[in-house]
Scaffold this motif. Structure first.
Motif: not given
Length: 151
Positions: A89-96, A101-103, A123-126, A144-147
């Motif tokens: 689980k820690e391997d993917f956190l904060n990866q860019i 396809i549009d999120v 995405s949670k925001d936009s 994945f949840t992304v920003e």
């Protein structure tokens, strides 16, 4: 044919031994239990004369009992190792990663490319269009949840 029918106890035992030794060539322990059932059938047939169809029924039943009882013994003595999720689980956190396809906000359908594979993303925001880069915040199952990352 009479010779074979007269010697079925020995044939069952020979077949059982062949099945036991074939276990070395085949994975798992299933064939071994069929061999145990065949050997037991051969011994029982030698002690109690029976027709061929009854021998088949005895072999099926003893093989089934052998699988049930032997399987539990095998599991008891040879405990399986618990598997660990290879996707640490820690391997993917904060990866860019890039958006393929549009999120969308809170909805499935978006895709990101991570470790050479396309993954579902939300995405949670936009809404984040294809070609942008995102930071991975979390993962739930295969999504994945992304920003969005400011360039």
């Amino acid at each position: 044919m009479d010779f074979i029918l007269a010697n079925t106890p020995y044939l069952w035992i020979i077949i059982g031994i062949i099945l036991l030794f074939s276990e070395f060539l085949l994975p798992g322990t299933f064939v071994m239990f069929l061999g145990v059932g065949a050997i037991f059938t051969g011994i029982l047939t030698r002690l109690v004369p029976m027709d061929f169809y009854t021998e088949i029924v005895v072999w099926v039943v003893t093989s089934f009992v052998s699988i049930i009882l032997g399987g539990s013994l095998v599991k008891k003595f040879f405990k399986s190792e618990s598997s660990v999720d290879p996707f640490v689980k820690e391997d993917f956190l904060n990866q860019i990663v890039p958006v393929e396809i549009d999120v969308l906000v809170g909805r499935h359908g978006g895709k990101i490319k991570f470790q050479g594979t396309l993954w579902d993303a939300i995405s949670k925001d936009s809404k984040i269009p294809k070609g942008e880069y995102v930071r991975i915040l979390s993962r739930e199952n295969l999504t994945f949840t992304v920003e969005k990352v400011d360039s």
